[in-house]
Design an enzyme around this catalytic site. Structure first.
Site, PDB file in Angstrom:
ATOM      1  NE  ARG A 195      -3.594  -2.240   2.653  1.00  0.00           N
ATOM      2  CZ  ARG A 195      -3.214  -3.329   3.329  1.00  0.00           C
ATOM      3  NH1 ARG A 195      -2.044  -3.347   3.946  1.00  0.00           N
ATOM      4  NH2 ARG A 195      -3.989  -4.390   3.387  1.00  0.00           N
ATOM      5  CB  SER A 239       5.133  -6.311   8.173  1.00  0.00           C
ATOM      6  OG  SER A 239       4.527  -5.043   8.201  1.00  0.00           O
ATOM      7  CG  ASP A 289       2.673  -5.475  10.345  1.00  0.00           C
ATOM      8  OD1 ASP A 289       3.530  -5.776  11.203  1.00  0.00           O
ATOM      9  OD2 ASP A 289       2.031  -6.322   9.702  1.00  0.00           O
TER      10      ASP A 289
HETATM   11  P1  ADP Z   1      -1.644  -8.356   5.350  1.00  0.00           P
HETATM   12  O1  ADP Z   1      -1.603  -9.200   6.569  1.00  0.00           O
HETATM   13  O2  ADP Z   1      -1.160  -9.066   4.153  1.00  0.00           O
HETATM   14  O3  ADP Z   1      -1.070  -6.997   5.551  1.00  0.00           O
HETATM   15  P2  ADP Z   1      -4.465  -8.088   5.720  1.00  0.00           P
HETATM   16  O4  ADP Z   1      -4.340  -7.513   7.064  1.00  0.00           O
HETATM   17  O5  ADP Z   1      -5.476  -7.507   4.800  1.00  0.00           O
HETATM   18  O6  ADP Z   1      -3.140  -8.083   4.921  1.00  0.00           O
HETATM   19  O7  ADP Z   1      -4.772  -9.613   5.911  1.00  0.00           O
HETATM   20  C1  ADP Z   1      -4.918 -10.423   4.804  1.00  0.00           C
HETATM   21  C2  ADP Z   1      -5.068 -11.816   5.307  1.00  0.00           C
HETATM   22  O8  ADP Z   1      -6.228 -11.905   6.120  1.00  0.00           O
HETATM   23  C3  ADP Z   1      -5.271 -12.796   4.188  1.00  0.00           C
HETATM   24  O9  ADP Z   1      -4.037 -13.382   3.830  1.00  0.00           O
HETATM   25  C4  ADP Z   1      -6.182 -13.836   4.792  1.00  0.00           C
HETATM   26  O10 ADP Z   1      -5.423 -14.860   5.345  1.00  0.00           O
HETATM   27  C5  ADP Z   1      -6.887 -13.123   5.910  1.00  0.00           C
HETATM   28  N1  ADP Z   1      -8.261 -12.861   5.509  1.00  0.00           N
HETATM   29  C6  ADP Z   1      -8.713 -11.940   4.646  1.00  0.00           C
HETATM   30  N2  ADP Z   1     -10.052 -12.022   4.503  1.00  0.00           N
HETATM   31  C7  ADP Z   1     -10.444 -13.025   5.298  1.00  0.00           C
HETATM   32  C8  ADP Z   1     -11.703 -13.633   5.582  1.00  0.00           C
HETATM   33  N3  ADP Z   1     -12.829 -13.234   5.014  1.00  0.00           N
HETATM   34  N4  ADP Z   1     -11.703 -14.637   6.455  1.00  0.00           N
HETATM   35  C9  ADP Z   1     -10.573 -15.069   7.015  1.00  0.00           C
HETATM   36  N5  ADP Z   1      -9.382 -14.562   6.775  1.00  0.00           N
HETATM   37  C10 ADP Z   1      -9.305 -13.554   5.937  1.00  0.00           C
HETATM   38 MG    MG Z   2      -1.057  -5.651   6.975  1.00  0.00          MG
END
Ligand code: ADP
Ligand code: MG
Length: 466
Positions: free
Chosen positions: A80, A150, A203
């Site tokens: 992002r 992160s 993060d």
């Molecule tokens: P990141 O951790 O990559 O920074 P996010 O905080 O958006 O990004 O988390 C994304 C992760 O959250 C995905 O890899 C998935 O494992 C989990 N996730 C996203 N949507 C869902 C959902 N509807 N149910 C369960 N887990 C989810």
């Molecule tokens: Mg994240």
């Protein structure tokens, strides 16, 4: 279906249930073990698998910050870029423009994944964003940038640090040991981007900063997304390994990035599926706690259980006959979540997920119920272990005990917590179970959505040079 087949499958599920059990006593052990590891990690560098990284963030934003700041957030599936305009205590974040860019998998791991290519990609996305934004009101002032990165980093100052190792789906060998900020700065200058990197954070630290910006009682932050991690506010005297040069200048606090994903202990409930997953992972032997909890892995654990069942009986179709059960990571945590929340009488969401993801068709309702049960077991273990981790941190800082009248807020970011309602409810009820109803009422778990991106801008502002 033959009852022998059902019996065989049931045995696999009950074995799983037993191995994933998290009774109260075990959770208390997990919390205590984590608190002990945190202590060991603070005592000496390398004292624990829980790295307890000194973030150099010794002041948290209080809402009074002003000006425009950029942030980058790299660490999971998406990358992002963000610009915020901070307008002081009344207006707070007056403007916020964000862009999400998926990272091409070939830049994350494999032969093509080099540090130069990855940071080149990041810099070009930033350059595009800045160009599209045009010249804003800042005029000639040099733009300031916070970078949320992160992965475990050995910080050397608020705006520099070397990568210790990759986690999650990243493995870019030549970047390990490299100064992350220098690498990005080199890439940025190739794009003629002249920005001052004011803060390099994780993060969790970003989520903590963003949480504190809005609520003075935030004491810790937890990430439950692709990976898992936690940061918290420690008093500087409690950090034995702190060098004189690392001592905070104008406060007695220091934000610690725990890297709790690396936590490992015999009291963690693990299964044959976890061990196999670990062995075949990009980082075998590492990030044990993370592999039991976070979104990158829950779907994969469930897949492995389903594969085991299919090797014992025919309830899930024939692996040789075209199911995708052998394909790693085809089943994702969002899939697990949607199956787990399937409220239809015939479990049509489960049927559709099995068909679409795994090419398994014609299952009985009983089999689909069993699939839901597996999702429940795996997600419940994850949620309860995450809660035990939070209790471990609260214990470490003397918060959330029976006599503690203070309000303690834990800011949580990440898709697993945000979108997986049953996970979230289980985590919250486990906190109550572990802390007791009265103490739990003063412990607030608060969603801090995209705190990590905003946090980098806020830490950049709090440590701004202009
Ligand atoms: P990141 O951790 O990559 O920074 P996010 O905080 O958006 O990004 O988390 C994304 C992760 O959250 C995905 O890899 C998935 O494992 C989990 N996730 C996203 N949507 C869902 C959902 N509807 N149910 C369960 N887990 C989810
Ligand atoms: Mg994240």
């Amino acid at each position: 279906m033959s009852s022998a087949a059902v019996e065989a499958a049931r045995r696999v599920v009950s074995g799983l249930r037993e191995a994933c059990a998290t009774p109260a006593t075990r959770l208390a052990d997990v919390a205590a073990a984590l608190a002990g590891e945190m202590e060991a990690g603070l005592a000496v560098e390398g004292g624990s698998r829980v790295k307890m990284i000194v973030s150099y963030v010794d002041s948290l934003p209080d809402g009074g910050e002003e000006g425009s700041f950029y942030a980058l957030d790299l660490g999971g599936t998406n990358f992002r870029v963000l610009r915020v305009r901070l307008a002081g205590k009344e207006a707070r974040v007056a403007e916020r423009v964000a862009r999400e860019v998926p990272i091409p998998p070939r830049l994350m791991s494999g032969g093509d994944a080099t540090s130069e290519r990855l940071f080149g990609f990041v810099a070009s996305a930033l350059a595009e964003f800045v160009a599209d934004e045009g010249h804003d009101a800042d005029g000639e002032r040099q733009r300031e940038l916070g970078f949320t990165f992160s992965f475990p980093v050995r910080q050397t100052s608020i705006a520099s640090g070397t990568l210790i190792r990759w986690t999650k789906a990243f493995s870019v060998d030549d970047a390990v040991g490299e100064d992350v900020v220098a690498a990005l700065q080199t890439a940025m200058s190739k794009h003629n981007l002249h920005m001052r990197m004011s803060a390099l954070i994780n993060d969790t630290v970003g989520t903590l900063a963003a949480g504190s910006y809005y609520d003075d009682d935030v004491v810790a932050a937890v990430i439950l997304g692709t990976g898992t991690n936690a940061a918290y506010v420690e008093s500087a005297d409690a950090i034995a390994k702190l060098e004189p040069s690392q001592l905070p200048k104008s406060s007695n606090i220091m934000v610690i990035n725990t890297e709790w994903g690396g936590f490992d202990s015999p009291c963690l409930p693990t299964t044959e599926y976890d061990r196999a997953l670990d062995k075949e992972s990009l980082n075998p032997g590492e990030q044990t706690y993370e592999k039991l909890i976070s979104g990158l892995y829950l779907g994969e654990i469930v897949r492995r259980v389903l594969l085991k069942i299919s090797s014992r009986c025919s309830l899930l179709g024939d692996v040789g006959g075209g199911t995708e059960l052998r394909t790693r990571f085809v089943l994702t945590t969002p899939d697990v979540s949607s199956m787990h929340h399937d409220e239809t009488p015939d479990l049509t969401v489960v049927a559709k997920t099995l068909a679409d993801r795994l090419n398994i068709r014609g299952t009985s309702l009983e089999t689909r119920r069993m699939v839901v049960e597996i999702c429940d077991i795996v997600a419940t273990r994850s949620a309860r272990l995450a809660a035990a981790g939070i209790v471990g941190i609260l214990r470490k800082i003397g918060r959330g005990g029976p006599g503690d009248e203070r309000r303690s807020v834990v800011a949580v970011d990440g898709g697993l917590f945000e979108h997986y309602a049953k996970f979230r409810r289980r985590m919250e009820s486990t906190l109550e179970e572990m802390l007791g109803e009265e103490a739990a009422a003063r412990v607030v778990v608060k969603l801090a959505s995209d705190g990590s991106g905003l946090g980098a801008a806020l830490v950049a502002a709090a440590h701004s040079q202009s």
